[in-house]
Design a protein around this motif. Structure first.
Motif, PDB file in Angstrom:
ATOM      1  N   GLN B   6      22.946  -0.517 -46.045  1.00  0.00           N
ATOM      2  CA  GLN B   6      22.835   0.635 -45.809  1.00  0.00           C
ATOM      3  C   GLN B   6      23.698   1.713 -45.053  1.00  0.00           C
ATOM      4  OE1 GLN B   6      17.882   0.486 -47.215  1.00  0.00           O
ATOM      5  NE2 GLN B   6      18.783   2.522 -47.554  1.00  0.00           N
ATOM      6  N   SER B   7      24.851   2.059 -45.032  1.00  0.00           N
ATOM      7  CA  SER B   7      25.236   2.897 -43.407  1.00  0.00           C
ATOM      8  C   SER B   7      25.010   3.401 -43.235  1.00  0.00           C
ATOM      9  CB  SER B   7      26.616   2.971 -44.046  1.00  0.00           C
ATOM     10  OG  SER B   7      26.557   3.738 -45.093  1.00  0.00           O
ATOM     11  N   GLN B   8      24.117   4.644 -43.630  1.00  0.00           N
ATOM     12  CA  GLN B   8      24.165   6.084 -42.717  1.00  0.00           C
ATOM     13  C   GLN B   8      21.997   5.843 -42.489  1.00  0.00           C
ATOM     14  OE1 GLN B   8      23.249   7.028 -47.127  1.00  0.00           O
ATOM     15  NE2 GLN B   8      25.210   8.586 -47.198  1.00  0.00           N
ATOM     16  N   PRO B   9      22.131   5.978 -41.333  1.00  0.00           N
ATOM     17  CA  PRO B   9      20.748   5.403 -41.146  1.00  0.00           C
ATOM     18  C   PRO B   9      19.373   6.028 -41.065  1.00  0.00           C
ATOM     19  CG  PRO B   9      22.043   5.168 -39.232  1.00  0.00           C
ATOM     20  CD  PRO B   9      23.017   5.043 -40.137  1.00  0.00           C
ATOM     21  N   GLU B  10      19.838   7.348 -41.557  1.00  0.00           N
ATOM     22  CA  GLU B  10      19.317   8.921 -41.737  1.00  0.00           C
ATOM     23  C   GLU B  10      20.594   9.887 -42.016  1.00  0.00           C
ATOM     24  OE1 GLU B  10      16.118   9.969 -37.982  1.00  0.00           O
ATOM     25  OE2 GLU B  10      17.848  11.914 -37.842  1.00  0.00           O
ATOM     26  N   MET B  11      19.452  10.646 -42.984  1.00  0.00           N
ATOM     27  CA  MET B  11      20.249  11.746 -43.319  1.00  0.00           C
ATOM     28  C   MET B  11      19.307  12.351 -43.522  1.00  0.00           C
ATOM     29  SD  MET B  11      23.387  10.474 -45.220  1.00  0.00           S
ATOM     30  CE  MET B  11      22.865  11.478 -46.853  1.00  0.00           C
ATOM     31  N   SER B  12      19.615  13.891 -43.864  1.00  0.00           N
ATOM     32  CA  SER B  12      18.484  14.995 -43.652  1.00  0.00           C
ATOM     33  C   SER B  12      19.177  16.097 -44.114  1.00  0.00           C
ATOM     34  CB  SER B  12      19.079  16.051 -42.345  1.00  0.00           C
ATOM     35  OG  SER B  12      17.820  15.503 -41.443  1.00  0.00           O
ATOM     36  N   VAL B  13      18.233  16.722 -45.405  1.00  0.00           N
ATOM     37  CA  VAL B  13      18.524  17.237 -46.609  1.00  0.00           C
ATOM     38  C   VAL B  13      17.381  18.502 -47.123  1.00  0.00           C
ATOM     39  CG1 VAL B  13      16.429  16.474 -48.264  1.00  0.00           C
ATOM     40  CG2 VAL B  13      19.237  17.619 -49.623  1.00  0.00           C
ATOM     41  N   GLN B  14      17.882  19.769 -47.013  1.00  0.00           N
ATOM     42  CA  GLN B  14      17.211  20.952 -47.243  1.00  0.00           C
ATOM     43  C   GLN B  14      16.969  21.159 -47.893  1.00  0.00           C
ATOM     44  OE1 GLN B  14      18.360  23.055 -43.615  1.00  0.00           O
ATOM     45  NE2 GLN B  14      17.069  23.938 -46.064  1.00  0.00           N
ATOM     46  N   GLU B  15      14.904  20.949 -48.352  1.00  0.00           N
ATOM     47  CA  GLU B  15      14.294  21.495 -49.771  1.00  0.00           C
ATOM     48  C   GLU B  15      15.115  21.697 -50.637  1.00  0.00           C
ATOM     49  OE1 GLU B  15      10.845  23.159 -48.661  1.00  0.00           O
ATOM     50  OE2 GLU B  15       9.692  22.653 -50.506  1.00  0.00           O
ATOM     51  N   ALA B  16      14.711  21.426 -51.456  1.00  0.00           N
ATOM     52  CA  ALA B  16      15.433  21.870 -53.479  1.00  0.00           C
ATOM     53  C   ALA B  16      16.612  21.197 -53.417  1.00  0.00           C
ATOM     54  CB  ALA B  16      15.433  23.266 -53.217  1.00  0.00           C
TER      55      ALA B  16
END
Lengths: 115, 116
Positions: B6-16
């Protein structure tokens, strides 16, 4: 009703001590597992038991000794604890050992801290 | 030996919004299973979705779906309409029966943050 339970949830102890973690599942599953999750969150299998019989032993130091008194219980005893044993230990169960499609049901984990 | 990356240690996303978590694996086998597990702050590992390698159709479970590319050995997880409760570590896992038993091989995890 908790499907897979572990006791204790937290364990803090000194180097050199011996400690045990208990696991019980009430799902009627045949297979149980112990996993270790290190500080970087890497999750690796340690042992697998099927109907009280050891199936998988993943090159774990022999200070770690699993015991399965019956198929609903799988305990983990650790002798002469070392700093590197600090981790979260997860117990899991699955219906059988033969179908790799099976979901594994995890316990809440036991955070072991060795000082 | 099989490996899961899994090459992405961390991800962010906006609600919805929608987010995709990546997973690649290495195997020489043709018949195996792939899973995504979620580990919220409570530490309890929960199955999100699973895929059988011999099925070409991508698995879906409500807001969760996978993009399974067998030739590329890729198994990404798409979360649609992200919710605050989706914030967790997500683990990709590979499983295959061998010698009458099987075991999971987990990736290193991706921490998903959901922003309000």
């Amino acid at each position: 009703d908790t499907a897979v339970s572990q006791t204790p949830k937290y364990l803090v102890t000194q180097m050199g001590n011996d400690k045990s973690i208990k696991c019980e599942q009430n799902l009627g599953h045949d297979t149980m597992y112990w996993y270790k999750q290190d500080s970087k969150k890497f999750l690796k299998i340690m042992f697998s038991y099927n109907n009280k019989e050891l199936i998988i032993n993943e090159t774990v130091p022999n200070r770690f000794s699993p015991k399965s008194p019956d198929k609903a219980h799988l305990n983990l005893h650790i002798n002469s604890l070392e700093l590197g044993d600090s981790a979260v230990y997860f117990c899991a169960s699955s219906p059988t050992t033969t179908y790799s499609y099976n979901e594994q049901f995890f316990g809440p984990g036991t955070r072991l801290t060795v000082l | 030996a099989q490996t899961v990356t899994q090459s992405q240690p961390e991800m962010s996303v906006q609600e919805a919004e929608t987010v995709t978590l990546s997973c690649t694996y290495d195997t020489s086998e043709s018949d195996y299973y792939l899973f995504w597990y979620k580990q919220p702050p409570s530490r309890q590992m929960i199955l999100v979705i699973r895929q059988e390698a011999y099925k070409q159709q991508n698995a879906t479970e409500n807001r969760f779906s996978v993009n399974f590319q067998k030739a590329a050995k890729s198994f990404s997880l798409k979360i649609s309409d992200s919710q605050l409760g989706d914030a967790a570590m997500y683990f990709c896992a590979y499983s295959r029966s061998a010698a009458g038993t099987y075991k999971y091989i987990f990736g290193t995890g991706t921490r998903l943050k959901v922003l309000a």
